[in-house]
Design an enzyme around this catalytic site. Structure first.
Site, PDB file in Angstrom:
ATOM      1  N   ASP A 155       0.816  -1.211   0.000  1.00  0.00           N
ATOM      2  CA  ASP A 155       0.000   0.000   0.000  1.00  0.00           C
ATOM      3  C   ASP A 155       0.850   1.262   0.000  1.00  0.00           C
ATOM      4  OD1 ASP A 155      -1.948  -1.893   0.330  1.00  0.00           O
ATOM      5  OD2 ASP A 155      -2.510  -1.299   2.374  1.00  0.00           O
ATOM      6  N   ASP A 241      -2.291   5.831  -2.884  1.00  0.00           N
ATOM      7  CA  ASP A 241      -1.673   4.714  -2.174  1.00  0.00           C
ATOM      8  C   ASP A 241      -0.985   3.861  -3.247  1.00  0.00           C
ATOM      9  OD1 ASP A 241      -2.900   5.631   0.122  1.00  0.00           O
ATOM     10  OD2 ASP A 241      -4.061   3.805   0.500  1.00  0.00           O
ATOM     11  N   HIS A 292      -7.576   0.367  -3.629  1.00  0.00           N
ATOM     12  CA  HIS A 292      -6.514  -0.561  -4.029  1.00  0.00           C
ATOM     13  C   HIS A 292      -7.001  -1.479  -5.158  1.00  0.00           C
ATOM     14  CE1 HIS A 292      -4.803   0.155   0.251  1.00  0.00           C
ATOM     15  NE2 HIS A 292      -4.803   1.249  -0.498  1.00  0.00           N
ATOM     16  N   ASP A 294      -5.719  -4.319  -6.218  1.00  0.00           N
ATOM     17  CA  ASP A 294      -5.334  -5.726  -6.245  1.00  0.00           C
ATOM     18  C   ASP A 294      -6.413  -6.722  -5.795  1.00  0.00           C
ATOM     19  OD1 ASP A 294      -4.927  -4.738  -3.696  1.00  0.00           O
ATOM     20  OD2 ASP A 294      -2.823  -5.306  -3.549  1.00  0.00           O
ATOM     21  N   CYS A 398      -1.099  -7.655  -1.153  1.00  0.00           N
ATOM     22  CA  CYS A 398      -1.024  -6.512  -0.229  1.00  0.00           C
ATOM     23  C   CYS A 398       0.158  -6.637   0.730  1.00  0.00           C
ATOM     24  CB  CYS A 398      -2.292  -6.423   0.612  1.00  0.00           C
ATOM     25  SG  CYS A 398      -3.820  -6.284  -0.314  1.00  0.00           S
TER      26      CYS A 398
HETATM   27  O1  DAV Z   1     -11.736  -5.283  -2.370  1.00  0.00           O
HETATM   28  O2  DAV Z   1     -11.598  -4.854  -0.306  1.00  0.00           O
HETATM   29  C1  DAV Z   1      -8.903  -4.480  -0.470  1.00  0.00           C
HETATM   30  C2  DAV Z   1      -7.458  -4.169  -0.729  1.00  0.00           C
HETATM   31  C3  DAV Z   1      -6.707  -4.107   0.526  1.00  0.00           C
HETATM   32  N1  DAV Z   1      -5.378  -3.552   0.386  1.00  0.00           N
HETATM   33  C4  DAV Z   1     -11.126  -4.816  -1.430  1.00  0.00           C
HETATM   34  C5  DAV Z   1      -9.770  -4.212  -1.642  1.00  0.00           C
END
Ligand code: DAV
Length: 414
Positions: A155, A241, A292, A294, A398
């Site tokens: 992140d 991020d 994010h 990913d 992550c």
């Molecule tokens: O779909 O909750 C979470 C990513 C966490 N770094 C989601 C994305």
């Protein structure tokens, strides 16, 4: 309750300590893609992790259906179901340090991931420390009662070619998180004369940087505004991020989200243009709280992206991929959609995989439907237990940050 197995990969090539040390010493910072053969990586840790406080960029909420992952005295990780609603009735969102046995369970799975990677000959570094997550923050512009943890380096810092780039960050409690990696970054920078070390401008994180009303919008109102891609951060200051970035050689894709605004993407585009890198904005109009990239859009190898069936990409953004002959492969529904009660991520952590090469992917061990799909596409899937890490901010992508891959600034979108 389900117990996680601690199966190490036994068929992997083994390097002895001396050849590992030699490989690490020879490593140069280089990562242009998400899939080049991995040589060196950072794996996060959960030591002293604290609950993220409520702030203008995050309104944490108890996941009512969620259970708990904790470490038993015999060393096994146990998943207990359905305590979220109970906790919500008694405590609301908690403050302070997470329970030691929750931290221990996450660390056990993070340590296991590090061991699995090392046994495959990949050099692994762990956060070097220095930040006390219990410490409050006070700057001229904001206060935060405590900080978070160093579980998700993805992140906060990105490797783009030979550049280690510290992200601006969107959340107050993560403002100083990169200092947990500063000793490490300095050491790598000293050892590698070609590495460039850059940091994005730190935003103020003052109240005016956020749309506080956004959190109180009803779902219908969010759908009504959907096409504006307007979230809890405003566009006054450049913000991103690092986990909103996906690298595909000469092309970098960045998601417009709750954690990356248009000004942040513009900053990246200008900063990277001199090195010939093209920065593209990606939008996912049906994701009403994107944060994010990913769990949404995961490039696996040249020409193939793992996509989220509930978060289709905007048509105009898909065109770049279609024109270059890329294919989108929808992830299956998660085999185990349950998450720990304190997890702020979605069930789509199932698709948060780490690529070891264009042929080998690490996935969570319970996500059998995903394993089958990837194996049918010709991937070897390395399976590791990782659900105890879910409430610390993410899964395998992550919780890692790649420093060195065998790849280059190739044009996959000619
Ligand atoms: O779909 O909750 C979470 C990513 C966490 N770094 C989601 C994305």
């Amino acid at each position: 309750p389900p117990r996680a197995s601690l199966r190490l990969e036994d068929d992997s090539p083994r390097l002895n300590g001396a050849s590992l040390a030699a490989a690490a010493a020879a490593t140069r910072v280089n990562a242009w893609t998400e899939w080049g053969t991995l040589r060196e990586v950072v794996v996060g840790d959960a030591h002293n992790a604290h609950f993220p406080p409520r702030s203008p960029a995050l309104r944490p909420a108890i996941n009512r259906e969620g259970g708990q992952c904790f470490l038993e005295p015999d060393g096994s990780v146990v998943e207990a179901e359905g305590i979220g609603a109970l906790l919500e009735r008694s405590v609301g969102w908690p403050a302070g340090r997470k329970a030691q046995r929750t931290i221990d369970a996450a660390n056990q799975q993070l340590d296991n991931l590090a061991a699995v990677l090392r046994r495959r000959g990949i050099a692994v570094r762990r956060p070097s420390g220095g930040v006390d997550w219990s410490a409050p923050i006070k700057t001229p512009f904001f206060d935060a009662p405590n900080q978070y943890c160093a579980t998700c380096p993805r992140d906060i810092v990105a490797t783009i070619g030979n550049v280690v780039l510290e992200a601006s960050m969107s959340r107050r409690d993560r403002y100083f998180e990169v200092y947990q990696y500063r000793d490490m970054i300095r050491e790598i920078w000293r050892a590698d004369p070609a590495m460039l070390w850059k940091a994005a401008p730190k935003p103020s994180c003052a109240d005016r940087m956020y749309n506080s009303e956004w959190w109180d919008l009803r779902t219908e109102e969010r759908y009504a505004q959907m096409r504006n891609y307007s979230f809890c951060i405003t566009n006054e200051e450049p913000i991103f991020d690092a986990a909103d970035i996906m690298r595909c050689g000469k092309d970098i894709f960045v998601q417009l989200s709750m954690t990356a605004n248009a000004a942040g993407i513009e900053w990246l585009a200008r900063e990277l243009a001199p090195s010939g890198v093209r920065v593209h904005t990606l939008r996912f109009p049906y994701d009403l709280a994107p944060s994010h990239l990913d769990c949404t859009f995961v490039p696996l190898r040249p020409g193939l992206v793992l996509t989220n069936p509930e978060r289709p990409i905007a048509e105009e953004d898909a065109a770049t991929f279609a024109a270059a002959g890329w294919r989108f492969l929808d992830a299956p529904q998660p085999t185990n959609p349950s998450r720990p009660w304190a997890s702020q991520s979605s069930k789509w952590l199932s698709m948060n995989v780490l690529s070891l090469s264009p042929r080998v992917v690490v996935a969570e061990e319970q996500e059998v439907a995903l394993h089958r799909l990837l194996e049918a596409e010709g991937f070897e899937v390395v399976k590791v237990p990782f659900r105890a890490v879910y409430e610390f901010g993410g899964s395998l992508h992550c919780a890692t940050w790649d420093l060195a891959r065998d790849d280059c600034c190739e044009d996959f979108f000619p």
